[in-house]
Design a protein around this motif. Sequence first.
Motif, PDB file in Angstrom:
ATOM      1  N   PHE A 225       0.839  -1.203   0.000  1.00 20.56           N
ATOM      2  CA  PHE A 225       0.000   0.000   0.000  1.00 20.56           C
ATOM      3  C   PHE A 225       0.876   1.257   0.000  1.00 20.56           C
ATOM      4  O   PHE A 225       1.864   1.330   0.743  1.00 20.56           O
ATOM      5  CB  PHE A 225      -0.924   0.022   1.227  1.00 20.56           C
ATOM      6  N   ALA A 226       0.481   2.224  -0.797  1.00 19.67           N
ATOM      7  CA  ALA A 226       1.281   3.441  -0.951  1.00 19.67           C
ATOM      8  C   ALA A 226       1.074   4.435   0.182  1.00 19.67           C
ATOM      9  O   ALA A 226       1.858   5.378   0.329  1.00 19.67           O
ATOM     10  CB  ALA A 226       0.948   4.109  -2.287  1.00 19.67           C
ATOM     11  N   ILE A 227       0.014   4.259   0.979  1.00 26.58           N
ATOM     12  CA  ILE A 227      -0.309   5.207   2.044  1.00 26.58           C
ATOM     13  C   ILE A 227      -0.747   4.470   3.303  1.00 26.58           C
ATOM     14  O   ILE A 227      -1.008   3.263   3.272  1.00 26.58           O
ATOM     15  CB  ILE A 227      -1.445   6.168   1.618  1.00 26.58           C
ATOM     16  N   ASP A 228      -0.843   5.203   4.402  1.00 30.88           N
ATOM     17  CA  ASP A 228      -1.431   4.693   5.641  1.00 30.88           C
ATOM     18  C   ASP A 228      -2.924   5.024   5.628  1.00 30.88           C
ATOM     19  O   ASP A 228      -3.324   6.084   5.133  1.00 30.88           O
ATOM     20  CB  ASP A 228      -0.800   5.358   6.870  1.00 30.88           C
ATOM     21  N   LYS A 229      -3.743   4.134   6.172  1.00 34.87           N
ATOM     22  CA  LYS A 229      -5.174   4.415   6.286  1.00 34.87           C
ATOM     23  C   LYS A 229      -5.722   3.733   7.530  1.00 34.87           C
ATOM     24  O   LYS A 229      -5.467   2.557   7.774  1.00 34.87           O
ATOM     25  CB  LYS A 229      -5.946   3.905   5.062  1.00 34.87           C
ATOM     26  N   ASP A 230      -6.457   4.483   8.332  1.00 39.00           N
ATOM     27  CA  ASP A 230      -7.073   3.937   9.535  1.00 39.00           C
ATOM     28  C   ASP A 230      -8.384   3.231   9.207  1.00 39.00           C
ATOM     29  O   ASP A 230      -9.042   3.549   8.208  1.00 39.00           O
ATOM     30  CB  ASP A 230      -7.362   5.052  10.549  1.00 39.00           C
ATOM     31  N   ALA A 231      -8.774   2.300  10.062  1.00 40.25           N
ATOM     32  CA  ALA A 231     -10.061   1.626   9.910  1.00 40.25           C
ATOM     33  C   ALA A 231     -11.187   2.648  10.039  1.00 40.25           C
ATOM     34  O   ALA A 231     -11.150   3.537  10.898  1.00 40.25           O
ATOM     35  CB  ALA A 231     -10.216   0.554  10.989  1.00 40.25           C
ATOM     36  N   GLY A 232     -12.159   2.564   9.159  1.00 43.07           N
ATOM     37  CA  GLY A 232     -13.294   3.484   9.193  1.00 43.07           C
ATOM     38  C   GLY A 232     -13.065   4.779   8.439  1.00 43.07           C
ATOM     39  O   GLY A 232     -13.972   5.611   8.339  1.00 43.07           O
TER      40      GLY A 232
END
Length: 281
Positions: free
Chosen positions: A38-45
Motif C-alpha cells: 500500500f502506498a499510504i497509511d489508512k485507519d479503519a473506518g
Amino acid sequence: MQENSGTVQDRRLELRADCAECFGLCCVALPFARSADFAIDKDAGKPCTNLRTDSRCGIHTELRQKGFTGCTVYDCFGAGQKVSQVTFGGQDWRSGTREQARQMFEVFPVVRQLHELLWYLAEALTLPAAQPLHADLRRALDKTERLTRLTPDELGELDVGAHRQEVNTLLLRTSELMRAGAVRGKKKDRRGADLMGARLKGADLRGANLRGAYLIAADLTGADLRGADLIGADLRDTDLTDADLTGAFFLTQPQLNAARGSAGTKLPESLTRPGHWTAQH
C-alpha cells in the motif's frame, strides 16, 4: 448421495464480490499501512483517498502501478454486497448516522469471515472423496449462511472464532480424506511451515498438507501440487510458473492473485488465471 454440483456452483457464484452492489466497504472499513502493498497509511473506518463518491475505485485499472498491490489480492467473498444490501437493507454508510456507519464497518469483517467459510464448505461439497462428510458439511454450510443473515447487533456479538473452529474440524477431516486418495504412501506434512524463499523447483508435493504454510517468495516452478491442501497458505510472490495445481483444494482466488505464474500453470477449474501473470512472462 453426492451433492448437486449445480446447486453448489450457484452458491459459489454468490460468493464472488459484486462491487456494483457494495458501498466500497473494503475501501473504508479496513486499515492498511504504508508498505510494499500500500502506498499510504489508512485507519479503519476512514475512506481510502482513491474511493470515489459512487463507491468505485478511482485507480482500479492502475492499482499495481500506483502502489496498491494489496488491493488486487483482496477478496471479500461477496460479503460487501451482503452487508450493504441485506444486513443494512441498501442504506449507504454515507447517508446514515455516524453510529450506523461504525456498526457497518465493524460487521463487514465478521461477515467476510463467514463468507470465506462458506466458500470452503461449498468447495468441500464438490469433492467426491469427502462424500462421507457431505451431510455434516451441508449442515455446517446452512448454519453459516444463517449466521450471515443475523441483525447487525447479533453479528456484533457473534463469536466468529468459535464458529470457525467448529467448521475447521470438518475441513480438516475433509482434507484427510482428500489427501489420502491423492497419492500412495506417506504424505508431506508442511502445515504452518516456514518455507519463505524455499527452493522447491520441481518438488513432488502431491497430497501435501500445506495448511497455513509460509511460502512467501518460494520457488515452486514446475512443482507438482496435485491434491495438496492449501488452505491459508501464504503465496505472496510465490513462483508457480508451470506448477501443477490440478486437484489442489481450499485454494482461493486472493491467494492465487498474490502469487506469480504463467500460461503453463495448471489451475483448479474454479479459479481464474490472474491477469498480471501474462504481463510477467
